[in-house]
Enzyme design. Sequence first.
Site, mmCIF file in Angstrom:
data_model
loop_
_atom_site.group_PDB
_atom_site.id
_atom_site.type_symbol
_atom_site.label_atom_id
_atom_site.label_comp_id
_atom_site.label_asym_id
_atom_site.label_seq_id
_atom_site.Cartn_x
_atom_site.Cartn_y
_atom_site.Cartn_z
ATOM 1 N N GLY A 7 0.716 -1.267 -0.108
ATOM 2 C CA GLY A 7 0.019 -0.021 0.098
ATOM 3 C C GLY A 7 0.845 1.147 0.135
ATOM 4 N N GLY A 9 -0.156 4.349 0.170
ATOM 5 C CA GLY A 9 -1.089 5.292 0.401
ATOM 6 C C GLY A 9 -0.497 6.465 1.393
ATOM 7 C CB ALA A 10 -1.839 8.957 3.748
ATOM 8 C CG ASN A 103 -7.268 3.203 11.613
ATOM 9 O OD1 ASN A 103 -6.239 3.381 12.635
ATOM 10 N ND2 ASN A 103 -7.312 3.966 10.798
ATOM 11 C CE LYS A 206 -5.965 6.036 15.163
ATOM 12 N NZ LYS A 206 -5.297 5.251 14.237
ATOM 13 C CG ASN A 210 -9.841 5.351 14.564
ATOM 14 O OD1 ASN A 210 -9.006 4.403 14.632
ATOM 15 N ND2 ASN A 210 -9.575 6.478 14.221
ATOM 16 C CB SER A 275 -9.135 7.738 7.365
ATOM 17 O OG SER A 275 -9.530 6.772 8.134
ATOM 18 C CD GLU A 287 -9.861 1.457 7.943
ATOM 19 O OE1 GLU A 287 -9.218 0.491 8.031
ATOM 20 O OE2 GLU A 287 -9.686 2.502 7.660
#
Length: 335
Positions: A7, A9-10, A103, A206, A210, A275, A287
């Site tokens: 991946g 991505g960011a 996540n 976390k 989220n 995100s 997600e």
Amino acid sequence: MSIAIVGAGAIGGYLGVRLAEAGEDVTFIARSNADAIKSDGMRLIEEDGTEIHSKTVKATRSMQEAGVHEVVLLTVKAHQVGPIAADLKHLIGPDTVVVTMQNGIPWWYFMGGYGGEYAGTRLESADPGGLIADHLDPKHVIGSVVYPATVLTDPGTVKVIEGNRFGLGELDGSKSERVLALSQRLAKAGFRAPVTSDIRAEIWLKLWGNLSFNPISALTHATLEDICRFPDTRAIAAEMMREAEIIANKLGVTFRLGIEKRIAGAEKVGPHKTSMLQDVEAGRPIELEALVGSVIELGRLTGTPTPHIDTVFALMRLLAQSLERAKGRLAIQGA
């Protein structure tokens, strides 16, 4: 150290550029970003505006072409792991470490040395159909909690909003040589990478934010700062977090922060789009199951009511369905 990053991505881009600049041998396994990285490397714009342009990173679309690596950083979204699980074998040798950086509740939560009454339980929301568990042995896995906020501004370019911390932990809680070595490599690249003896508790801390901030942000198109400062959304987030805390407590996890401190921490991030909101705006799959559905599944498993989480989850499922239908209509019109 040979490091494959699945991946680009960011988060994957952030890790890859810094690790490459620290002297590691980095290969991205990417889809849409592979050509951009091959032609011009990967760019990272730090919080202070400093730009790092790494031209030593490699990129390929094929895990088979990439071959076996010492470390695999799995940085794709949670719902993207299952479809690629069978191909991960091309990257993994007998001593390869696979760092899961998704996540939400991970597919391995009740595996890898978990000693509770639910040991061995597979969560359908985290691993639909058991695809991941069928192809990835937990013995290779090191858990990670991703804290930085970053965005992919263009293919091959990542901008850091804030943060440089990646929590690490063995599934059995040990301070193994491999997890300590990985922590040192990340530290050399400028990251904070503390090793915890309870990675599941770190994941919950976390996830606590989220599961509430992400869907509320996606539904309202509000930033973290806005959600935390608007009394009604702040109250909904707190109720969702309260329900999740009861579930976590039943699973033996105790939070080291109170709900208000956790919300205050999110507020300090400022006008950042979660995100999930970024995915909604970009028309990408959401997600949702790993961040919200998994908590509901754990609620059912532990006999814990989750009325606020259920309500927000239902609204998000409808939003996801509506976005998918709209995407389908556009595809038909463009055909």
